[in-house]
Write an enzyme that holds these catalytic residues in place. Structure first.
Site, mmCIF file in Angstrom:
data_model
loop_
_atom_site.group_PDB
_atom_site.id
_atom_site.type_symbol
_atom_site.label_atom_id
_atom_site.label_comp_id
_atom_site.label_asym_id
_atom_site.label_seq_id
_atom_site.Cartn_x
_atom_site.Cartn_y
_atom_site.Cartn_z
ATOM 1 N N LYS A 1 14.532 22.275 -48.389
ATOM 2 C CA LYS A 1 13.785 23.449 -47.919
ATOM 3 C C LYS A 1 13.016 23.079 -46.656
ATOM 4 C CE LYS A 1 9.762 25.268 -47.934
ATOM 5 N NZ LYS A 1 9.789 26.039 -46.702
ATOM 6 N N GLU B 1 4.699 12.192 -47.734
ATOM 7 C CA GLU B 1 4.355 11.738 -46.378
ATOM 8 C C GLU B 1 3.414 12.782 -45.799
ATOM 9 O OE1 GLU B 1 5.138 9.006 -45.065
ATOM 10 O OE2 GLU B 1 6.874 8.295 -46.172
ATOM 11 N N CYS C 1 2.234 13.367 -37.063
ATOM 12 C CA CYS C 1 1.386 12.817 -38.128
ATOM 13 C C CYS C 1 0.816 11.456 -37.736
ATOM 14 C CB CYS C 1 2.203 12.689 -39.402
ATOM 15 S SG CYS C 1 3.741 11.792 -39.150
ATOM 16 N N GLU D 1 -7.598 16.177 -39.349
ATOM 17 C CA GLU D 1 -6.376 16.233 -38.548
ATOM 18 C C GLU D 1 -6.334 17.553 -37.788
ATOM 19 O OE1 GLU D 1 -2.559 16.762 -40.565
ATOM 20 O OE2 GLU D 1 -1.858 15.004 -39.466
#
Ligand code: NAD
Length: 473
Positions: free
Chosen positions: A169, A244, A278, A378
């Site tokens: 997905k 992750e 990331c 972040e």
């Protein structure tokens, strides 16, 4: 305008049961670029049945057969390499420089997994018995938009090496890239049902993958918040999870480093994938006594940084993927200003001449305190925080003072010194003196940057169940 109205299940492009249609806009100018018909829970169930049926045979394939399949996937991928780069640039606005590098890395990932599998013992004599490492079952792969086909290749290559089948997905924003890679994998001619794709929303298709008892493992890349939801949901059926997640990676510039040579690399590492990476090195830790010198050099670098149409080969920063992501980055720039960080470059608003797209100015805050939100959270955009430190011990403490632990960077004129500092950092990957990548080495996070590792032997183990066979005879 493209219309994507098929998903890929059991070796065929089929019309989804889901009927919702989503408009996809170009991040370069916000014109309507495509429409995708989304799948639903029934489509996931259909894909899981196909993957379960295929697993019965695929789990029993030999190492040599899996290597042949990986070679077929790699060759099909390389044949359409330029199209894979182009659709990446157009769909989410990744720069041509970055997308070219990622697609080349992805092609190499197949080779790295072939080499890993060749050297990997799937059957081991230990003590009085034998341990067989068998594929965990059907793997659910859920990924974000920021490097879609790169993530798919890493995860699918590992699953195939382990003898697993997959239901993928991708982000609903990656439908055009997904369509192309589904065609590439179809062309590779693997047995039907081994690889399946379902486009759809996270809380519909992603949630069903998390819930479905036919799936044994989830490999997820995405935000820490969604990772936690998936881990909680997955435990009901005791799925294995590899997560992750996000990062806020520190880059320590040691006092002996040559600033003129390390700072351009530091800025590039912060603005990797237009800051939508990331592992972006978004906290630049510099000796306090060198702060003014660092500020002057970084300002000069930013003045020469090109924010522009991502299709130009020399563009370093392209648009944010969506209006929502643009607004999120603007909000964080506002937070940095309100927190009292000094704006060294960039700021609120779009660069002039780029008003139609989701472009953000290359932004640098200096004199940042590590406890500020812009240093702890972040942002996922081209926003760098320069944080001064007193001494090496302080630098290491600041670097580790983060809920995240995905990547870290160290620069020094003395390589051994840099390695000694690297050993004290809580991060899954530490790059010394520059940006480096190796698809044989593990990648993943400490702390809230995730659970488990991808790539190489560590990544492969995460798709395998050890079975010990022992007895008296
Ligand atoms: P996201 O977490 O919002 O979405 C990722 C995927 O999860 C998408 O496919 C989404 O549809 C799906 N999803 C959303 N809600 C779900 C739910 N309830 N159940 C199941 N699936 C669901 O992330 P994003 O905004 O697409 O990507 C940016 C994030 O990804 C950043 O936090 C970034 O750090 C992270 N990321 C991590 C890595 C890594 O390797 N560690 C790499 C790239 C990006």
């Amino acid at each position: 305008m493209k219309v994507i109205d098929k998903i890929y299940i059991d070796g065929a492009f089929v019309t989804p049961h889901g009927t919702q249609v989503l408009d996809l806009y170009s991040p370069i100018d916000n014109t309507l670029a495509a429409q995708v018909r989304l799948g639903d829970e029934r489509d996931v169930q259909h894909a899981v049945h196909a993957a379960q049926a295929a697993f019965k045979h695929f789990a029993k394939t030999s190492k040599a057969e899996r290597i042949t399949y990986l070679e077929k996937l790699r060759d099909a991928f390389i044949r359409r390499q330029q199209e894979l780069i182009d659709v990446m640039v157009q769909e989410y606005g990744g720069t041509l420089q970055f997308c070219t590098m990622i697609i080349q890395f992805a092609a190499h990932d197949f080779n790295a997994m072939i080499d890993t599998l060749k050297d990997f013992e799937l059957t081991r004599k230990i003590g009085t018995g034998t341990v067989h490492l068998q594929g965990v079952g059907v793997a659910g792969i859920i990924i974000p938009w920021n490097m879609s086909n790169g993530f798919i290749v890493t995860k699918v290559a590992t699953a195939i090496a382990a003898g697993c089948t997959v239901v993928i997905k991708p982000s609903e924003m990656s439908a055009q890239q997904t369509q192309l890679i589904a065609e590439v994998f179809h062309e590779a001619g693997l047995p039907k049902g081994v690889i399946n794709f379902v486009n759809g929303l996270g809380d519909v298709v992603g949630a069903e993958i998390t819930r479905n008892p036919g799936i044994s493992k989830i490999s997820f890349t995405g935000s820490t918040g969604v990772g936690k939801l998936i881990a909680k949901g997955a435990v009901d059926t005791m799925k294995r999870v590899t997560l992750e997640l996000g990062g806020k990676s520190p880059n320590i510039i040691l006092p002996d480093a040559d600033l003129e040579s390390v700072l351009p690399v530091a800025v590039a590492a912060a603005f990797l994938n237009s800051g939508q990476a990331c592992a972006a090195a978004t906290r630049l830790l510099v000796p306090k006594e060198k702060l003014n010198e660092v500020n002057a050099i970084v300002k000069r670098i930013i003045d020469g940084t090109k924010v522009a149409d991502p299709r130009d080969m020399d563009t370093q920063i392209g648009p944010m993927v969506s209006v929502k992501q643009f607004e999120r980055v603007q909000e964080y720039i506002g937070i940095g200003i309100a927190e009292g960080a000094q704006l060294l470059a960039g700021g609120l608003g779009k660069p002039s001449g780029l008003e139609a797209g989701n472009f953000v100015q290359a932004t640098v805050f200096t004199g940042v305190n590590n406890s500020m939100r812009i240093a702890q959270e972040e942002i996922f955009g081209p926003v760098l925080s320069i944080i001064p430190y007193d001494n090496e011990e302080d630098a290491i403490a600041i670097a580790n003072d983060s809920p995240y632990g995905l990547a870290a960077y160290v620069a020094s004129a003395d390589q051994d010194h840099a390695y000694r500092v690297a050993a004290q950092l809580d991060a899954g990957r530490v790059c010394v003196n520059g940006l480096a990548h190796d698809s044989l080495l593990p990648f993943g996070g400490f702390k809230q940057s995730g659970i488990g590792r991808e790539y190489g032997a560590f990544g492969l183990e995460a798709y395998l169940e050890p079975k010990a066979v022992l007895g008296l005879g």
